[in-house]
Design a protein around this motif. Structure first.
Motif, short mmCIF file in Angstrom:
data_model
loop_
_atom_site.label_atom_id
_atom_site.label_comp_id
_atom_site.label_asym_id
_atom_site.label_seq_id
_atom_site.Cartn_x
_atom_site.Cartn_y
_atom_site.Cartn_z
N ILE B 133 -2.68 0.13 -1.70
CA ILE B 133 -3.70 0.21 -3.46
C ILE B 133 -4.53 -0.81 -2.32
CG2 ILE B 133 -3.17 -1.55 -5.27
CD1 ILE B 133 -0.39 -0.52 -4.76
N THR B 134 -5.96 -0.80 -2.59
CA THR B 134 -6.80 -1.58 -2.95
C THR B 134 -6.94 -2.34 -4.16
OG1 THR B 134 -9.39 -2.05 -2.49
CG2 THR B 134 -8.57 0.20 -3.36
N LEU B 135 -7.26 -3.85 -4.62
CA LEU B 135 -7.56 -4.53 -5.48
C LEU B 135 -8.67 -5.44 -5.29
CD1 LEU B 135 -3.93 -6.75 -5.70
CD2 LEU B 135 -3.85 -4.51 -6.61
N GLY B 136 -9.56 -4.49 -6.22
CA GLY B 136 -11.11 -5.75 -5.79
C GLY B 136 -12.02 -5.43 -7.33
N THR B 137 -13.10 -4.81 -7.12
CA THR B 137 -13.41 -5.14 -8.60
C THR B 137 -12.53 -4.58 -9.52
OG1 THR B 137 -15.50 -5.75 -6.97
CG2 THR B 137 -16.03 -5.12 -10.05
N GLY B 138 -12.16 -3.36 -8.80
CA GLY B 138 -11.49 -2.01 -9.66
C GLY B 138 -9.88 -2.56 -8.76
N VAL B 139 -9.37 -1.25 -9.10
CA VAL B 139 -7.74 -0.97 -8.82
C VAL B 139 -7.72 0.85 -7.81
CG1 VAL B 139 -4.99 -0.83 -8.64
CG2 VAL B 139 -6.18 -2.93 -9.59
N GLY B 140 -8.25 0.39 -7.00
CA GLY B 140 -7.49 2.13 -6.35
C GLY B 140 -6.58 2.29 -5.38
#
Lengths: 316, 316
Positions: B133-140
């Motif tokens: 799970i990548t938590l950045g500007t969005g979530v991918g």
């Protein structure tokens, strides 16, 4: 030829099933769930012995024994970890059957085996990936990936009913708030309908048909009244459809299967339910204009559990 | 040996990667995303030609070319269907690369390839099933099942950020309300923190550190203030953690992977975030006392995209 056993709270169904998922022979006994585990296990062993004897008449060997349970097994297949209806906790069903019969033993959740049966000979037949959602007293799920049963690394996957999709006015039996089951099950429909009638929505067919006794409300009654255009019933069904559609869209955004089948008692509302769900699921998807899973009604009835349990030997 | 290309909004990274996911040679150019698609494609082709030339120095053939994109490809691998940052819609990147080079071409979402890289040589290495799970500007998200990239029947799977987990005070860019991304991304933290300060929570370090300029709030600042015990910052982080934990629990209840890795800019909050999430996920699971996925921090940095893209040739 495969043996399938569907263990339910009221009946245990057992049968001989061929490669195509067709039932060749079937036998059913009462579960009498109030009994000790050991007594029920003895009955299951007797059923299997009888089926193995019968299999000789078909001139084919039994390849495996599969069991569908209203609970979950552990990853080794030796133990049933939970089976709340039957009061089982960590019972050595798989282990004991393995020692009794020299055959592979498979134990899976009943919604999962029903999903497998749909994939072998029902609504999702021919697909490589499918999700089966059963809407009954609770909400259960079965996931097929690469043509095989998917139950996760610790055997706890496909518990779709406990996906949290919003906030609800009552808590789920599991202790959490907002589980799909509390929006989309028969129980959920009854609870919400009762609530809004109690809060003063008295102009409804539901009161007429129950003679004013709110304890007589059923999910079927609410659907029937909704089909007749009743406003209160439609408010309840619309809410159920909203969250069911969110739940399905969540699955599509994550797993993107080829097809989704809806089964269980509530699915008897048929096309009236299906059309509404189909209309809404798309709106909750990230990629609204890319082809996504067909949503259909499950086609197998009561035998799905038995057939799916047997097919574990072929597709697990 | 595999070629991996990580196409981002600001840079395109390309490299030669060996069987173990180690980068042997790497080259980076600016994307200049404002250009026409054809110009960027020409740059990508030049990069690949250069890499193939370089591969001769290692005495090994290039087996495939993998590309990670901030968008999604179609199931044939011929087209990039969406790539919003770059303004691409249905561009024939895969098709053109196939005709230019006589090699298998793989195109996948950037979060998915980062998840694959973590599975090959990072935090989830050695596992058979994992979710990144990548938590950045969005979530991918990136899903690995049976050691392979899972992207679904129509290529739209693993869009974890758009799983609906509740109701929120603002809508998601995708048009829906309640997406995980609107609770758990850097953007979400900033929006909620700004909101509660505007609503009168003025006794906070955040105002001190931004000189009262709410536009200067970052997710990092909120985490830093939370670590210092600031009440407003902790309220914001606690809310983020609640919904992130629900999102992860939803994935565990459904997919039950061996392990979950959290990456992206927000994950730099490190153990402070991880400990909180670990504490809460269990409470949202149906089977609270059965072993479930470890939750860890991703370990690969900026090269995850390049490595994962290259590894598509081996694990897709």
């Amino acid at each position: 030829m495969y043996i399938g056993i569907d263990i339910g709270g009221t009946a245990i169904k057992a049968g001989l099933v061929n490669e195509n998922g067709e039932i060749l022979y079937k036998k059913e006994i009462r579960t009498r769930a109030e009994r000790e585990y050991k007594d029920i296990e003895r009955d299951i062993i007797e059923l299997i012995k009888d089926l193995i004897k019968r299999s000789n008449e078909y001139g084919k060997n039994v390849k495996s024994i599969g069991l569908g349970i209203p609970g979950i097994g552990d990853v080794t297949g030796d133990f049933v970890v939970y089976c709340t209806n039957l009061g089982w906790r960590n019972v050595p069903l798989g282990k004991n059957l393995k020692s009794q019969f020299n055959l592979p033993i498979y134990i899976e959740n009943d919604a999962t085996v029903a999903g497998l049966a749909e994939n072998v000979k029902g609504a999702t037949k021919g697909s490589n990936s499918s999700i089966f959602i059963t809407l009954g007293t609770g909400v259960g799920g079965g996931i097929i990936i690469d043509g095989k049963v998917y139950s996760g690394a610790h055997g706890t996957g496909s518990e779709i009913g406990h996906m949290i999709v919003g906030e609800n006015f009552y808590d789920c039996n599991c202790g959490n708030n907002g589980c799909l089951e509390t929006f989309a099950s028969a129980t959920a429909i009854i609870k919400y309908t009762t609530k809004i009638i109690k809060h003063g929505n008295n102009d409804t067919l539901i009161l007429e048909k129950t003679g004013g006794d709110l304890n007589k409300i059923t999910a079927k009654l609410v659907f029937d009244c909704a089909k007749e255009g009743d406003k209160v019933a439609n408010e309840s069904i619309d809410r159920m459809v909203k969250y069911l559609s969110i739940g399905i869209a969540n699955l599509l955004n994550t797993l993107d299967p080829e097809i989704v089948a809806i089964g269980g008692g509530v699915s008897k509302a048929g096309d009236f339910l299906l059309e509404k769900v189909r209309k809404q699921v798309g709106s909750y998807l990230l990629y609204k204009d890319i082809k996504y899973a067909d949503i259909v009604l499950a086609t197998l009835g009561n035998d799905a559990g038995l057939v799916g349990a047997a097919m574990l030997g072929k597709y697990k």
